[in-house]
Motif scaffolding. Structure first.
Motif, short mmCIF file in Angstrom:
data_model
loop_
_atom_site.label_atom_id
_atom_site.label_comp_id
_atom_site.label_asym_id
_atom_site.label_seq_id
_atom_site.Cartn_x
_atom_site.Cartn_y
_atom_site.Cartn_z
N ASN A 43 30.15 -10.41 6.23
CA ASN A 43 31.17 -11.03 7.10
C ASN A 43 30.67 -12.41 7.49
O ASN A 43 29.47 -12.62 7.63
CB ASN A 43 31.45 -10.16 8.33
CG ASN A 43 30.32 -10.19 9.35
OD1 ASN A 43 30.17 -11.16 10.11
ND2 ASN A 43 29.50 -9.14 9.37
N THR A 52 33.58 -16.75 12.45
CA THR A 52 34.37 -17.94 12.73
C THR A 52 34.13 -18.36 14.19
O THR A 52 34.38 -19.49 14.57
CB THR A 52 35.87 -17.67 12.49
OG1 THR A 52 36.23 -16.45 13.17
CG2 THR A 52 36.15 -17.50 11.00
N SER A 65 34.66 -12.52 13.35
CA SER A 65 34.35 -12.81 11.94
C SER A 65 35.47 -12.36 11.02
O SER A 65 36.35 -11.57 11.40
CB SER A 65 33.06 -12.10 11.52
OG SER A 65 33.20 -10.71 11.71
N VAL A 66 35.38 -12.84 9.79
CA VAL A 66 36.26 -12.40 8.72
C VAL A 66 35.37 -11.63 7.74
O VAL A 66 34.31 -12.12 7.34
CB VAL A 66 36.90 -13.61 8.00
CG1 VAL A 66 37.75 -13.16 6.82
CG2 VAL A 66 37.74 -14.44 8.97
N THR A 67 35.81 -10.44 7.38
CA THR A 67 35.08 -9.64 6.39
C THR A 67 35.50 -10.09 5.00
O THR A 67 36.69 -10.24 4.73
CB THR A 67 35.40 -8.15 6.60
OG1 THR A 67 34.92 -7.78 7.89
CG2 THR A 67 34.76 -7.27 5.54
N GLY A 85 38.86 -6.92 7.29
CA GLY A 85 39.81 -7.84 7.92
C GLY A 85 39.17 -8.73 8.96
O GLY A 85 38.16 -9.38 8.70
N TYR A 86 39.74 -8.71 10.16
CA TYR A 86 39.37 -9.63 11.23
C TYR A 86 38.73 -8.84 12.35
O TYR A 86 39.33 -7.89 12.87
CB TYR A 86 40.62 -10.39 11.70
CG TYR A 86 41.26 -11.09 10.50
CD1 TYR A 86 40.88 -12.38 10.16
CD2 TYR A 86 42.16 -10.41 9.67
CE1 TYR A 86 41.39 -12.99 9.03
CE2 TYR A 86 42.68 -11.02 8.53
CZ TYR A 86 42.29 -12.31 8.22
OH TYR A 86 42.78 -12.92 7.10
N LEU A 121 42.90 -6.14 7.25
CA LEU A 121 43.08 -7.02 6.09
C LEU A 121 44.56 -7.24 5.76
O LEU A 121 45.00 -8.36 5.48
CB LEU A 121 42.33 -6.36 4.92
CG LEU A 121 42.75 -6.56 3.49
CD1 LEU A 121 42.49 -7.98 3.08
CD2 LEU A 121 41.96 -5.61 2.60
N ILE A 146 44.67 -15.35 15.22
CA ILE A 146 44.64 -14.37 14.12
C ILE A 146 45.87 -13.46 14.21
O ILE A 146 46.57 -13.24 13.22
CB ILE A 146 43.33 -13.54 14.17
CG1 ILE A 146 42.14 -14.43 13.79
CG2 ILE A 146 43.42 -12.32 13.24
CD1 ILE A 146 40.78 -13.82 14.06
N THR A 202 37.69 -22.60 14.38
CA THR A 202 36.56 -22.22 13.51
C THR A 202 35.63 -23.42 13.31
O THR A 202 34.41 -23.31 13.43
CB THR A 202 37.11 -21.73 12.15
OG1 THR A 202 37.85 -20.54 12.38
CG2 THR A 202 35.99 -21.45 11.15
N TYR A 237 37.46 -21.70 4.60
CA TYR A 237 38.59 -20.76 4.68
C TYR A 237 39.89 -21.54 4.48
O TYR A 237 40.04 -22.66 5.00
CB TYR A 237 38.64 -20.08 6.05
CG TYR A 237 37.59 -19.01 6.27
CD1 TYR A 237 37.56 -17.86 5.49
CD2 TYR A 237 36.63 -19.14 7.28
CE1 TYR A 237 36.62 -16.87 5.70
CE2 TYR A 237 35.67 -18.15 7.50
CZ TYR A 237 35.68 -17.02 6.70
OH TYR A 237 34.74 -16.04 6.91
N VAL A 276 39.44 -12.49 2.12
CA VAL A 276 39.28 -11.44 3.14
C VAL A 276 39.32 -10.07 2.44
O VAL A 276 40.02 -9.90 1.45
CB VAL A 276 40.36 -11.60 4.24
CG1 VAL A 276 41.76 -11.52 3.68
CG2 VAL A 276 40.18 -10.59 5.36
#
Ligand SMILES: Nc1ncnc2c1ncn2[C@@H]1O[C@H](COP(=O)(O)OP(=O)(O)OP(=O)(O)O)[C@@H](O)[C@H]1O
Ligand SMILES: C[C@@](O)(CCOP(=O)(O)OP(=O)(O)O)CC(=O)O
Length: 402
Positions: free
Chosen positions: A13, A16, A36-38, A165-166, A188, A243, A255, A316, A379
């Protein structure tokens, strides 16, 4: 010989909103919440098999085929917690028949399909995979957020890799860390079209580890307190909102600002810590140039950079802007490895027809001298079960050794 095994894969991950600073170094309790974003496991993943057997004389961990110590303070804590949860399962009513796995030694065999300890979040993928594989082996009924507290003790950022996801890591307030856990902000599927272009500036082991870097910042930076008290709390809420609303403009701005804020506290540490290098800064300039052009054309920010504790850039962007962004970066980096024709049809790109967002004079071609590889990804989901065991059940040994 009876060998019990379980195998999982786990993702990287990339934050951000950065975790930087601990209020408790033993429990890995952070001084601020993070987001974070995975990333997709098709590109970056850890594969980990865990096994236990009466025949094992000690706990052993093979990482990328090399024996590593399991007697580190962090791994001791992680195993202690997981064994405690397994004991609870074994001791609960109706479970008397279950094998007493909590009393057996473990064999862990793990492989990262990307460079380890090079600022590509290997500790996050690695520790989350280890915790998830053992939880699966132990058949623990606990929620992912519960398990994330154990992963957190292995490496702070690892707690966020348990979700796809987030993801937010809520810092919590309790001194025992029971409320410092990862939670899903959105899956996601909520915002599936977020892509990531990773520019590997350096795949060498970094000079100052995150663990020691953040300790120096906590101890010596004056800016740091301002960041955690006056910037992050509000930014955390704003980023979650961006998000949930799929507001890329806001998400991208926050970010980039947060990456800059984190690196400012590194520079403000004494002695200063330099994670970014000149190529990182050139990438930052280029991203701002692309965004300036795009804002002029249609009012939209289309790409965001973020940098962890190293010079590698993670960019991103939304899939709909992929051509515009990759056209620029492919023009600069076409000779670098990692451009996957299945993901990016570079032969048919619009730059060949002269439709670049930047003119040739605006593009900083010198960036190519500092980049060793690109990774195109997006993602992705959280840890997955896998059938691809790294341990041979019959012999109980790592497959590579037989
Ligand atoms: N698959 C794995 N299984 C168990 N431990 C791992 C695994 N992969 C990495 N680690 C642990 O994580 C350490 C690397 O963490 P480190 O924070 O130095 O680098 P990184 O995670 O690649 O970079 P960053 O966190 O700054 O993005 C390794 O030395 C090892 O101890
Ligand atoms: C810059 C970061 O990537 C720092 C990650 O630090 P680690 O999670 O690697 O540190 P430890 O908890 O000491 O293991 C920011 C982030 O991922 O949020």
């Amino acid at each position: 010989m009876t060998v019990y095994t379980a195998t999982v894969t786990s993702p990287v991950n990339i934050a951000t909103l950065k975790y930087w600073g601990k209020r408790d170094t033993k429990l890995n309790l952070p001084t601020n919440s993070s987001i974070s974003v995975t990333l997709s496991q098709n590109d970056l993943r850890t594969l980990t098999s865990a096994a236990c057997s009466e025949e094992y004389e000690s706990n052993r961990l093979f990482l990328n085929r090399k024996l590593e110590s399991m007697e580190t303070p962090r791994l001791i804590e992680v195993l202690k917690d997981l064994k405690k949860l397994r004991e609870k399962v074994e001791n609960s009513e109706g479970n008397e028949h279950l094998p007493k796995l909590s009393q057996l030694n473990l064999l862990i065999v793990s492989e990262n399909n990307f460079p380890t300890a090079a600022g590509l979040a290997s500790s996050a993928a690695g520790l989350s995979a280890l915790v998830k594989a053992i939880s699966k082996l132990y058949e623990l009924p606990d929620s992912l957020s519960e398990i994330s507290k154990i992963a957190r003790k292995g490496s702070g950022s690892a707690c966020r890799s348990l979700f796809g996801g987030y993801v937010a890591w809520e810092m919590g307030e309790l001194s025992n860390g029971e409320d410092s856990k990862a939670v899903e902000i959105a899956p996601l599927e909520h915002w599936p079209n977020i892509k990531a272009l990773i520019l590997v500036v350096s795949a060498h082991k970094k000079d100052v580890s995150s663990t020691s870097g953040m300790q120096l910042t906590v101890k010596t930076s004056d800016l740091f307190n301002y960041r955690i008290n006056n910037i992050v709390p509000q930014r955390f809420e704003e980023m979650k909102k961006s998000i949930l609303e799929k507001d890329f403009n806001k998400f991208a701005e926050l970010t980039m600002k947060d990456s800059n804020s984190f690196h400012s506290t590194c520079l403000d540490s004494y002695p200063p810590i330099f994670y970014l290098n000149d190529y990182s800064r050139r990438i930052i300039r280029l991203v701002h140039l692309i965004n300036e052009k795009s804002v002029k054309e249609n009012g939209k920010i289309i790409v965001a950079y973020t940098f962890d504790a190293g010079p590698n850039a993670v960019l991103y962007y939304e899939e709909e802007n992929e051509k515009t962004i990759l056209n620029v970066f492919y023009k600069i980096l076409s000779e670098v490895t990692g451009w996957d024709a299945q993901k990016f049809d570079f032969k048919n790109q619009e730059y060949s027809k002269g439709q670049l967002i930047l003119s040739d004079e605006e593009i900083d071609y010198s960036i190519k001298d500092g980049i060793s590889r690109v990774i195109l990804t997006q993602v992705g989901p959280g840890p997955q079960d896998s059938e691809e065991s790294l341990i041979d059940v019959a012999s109980g040994k790592p497959k590579f050794s037989s």
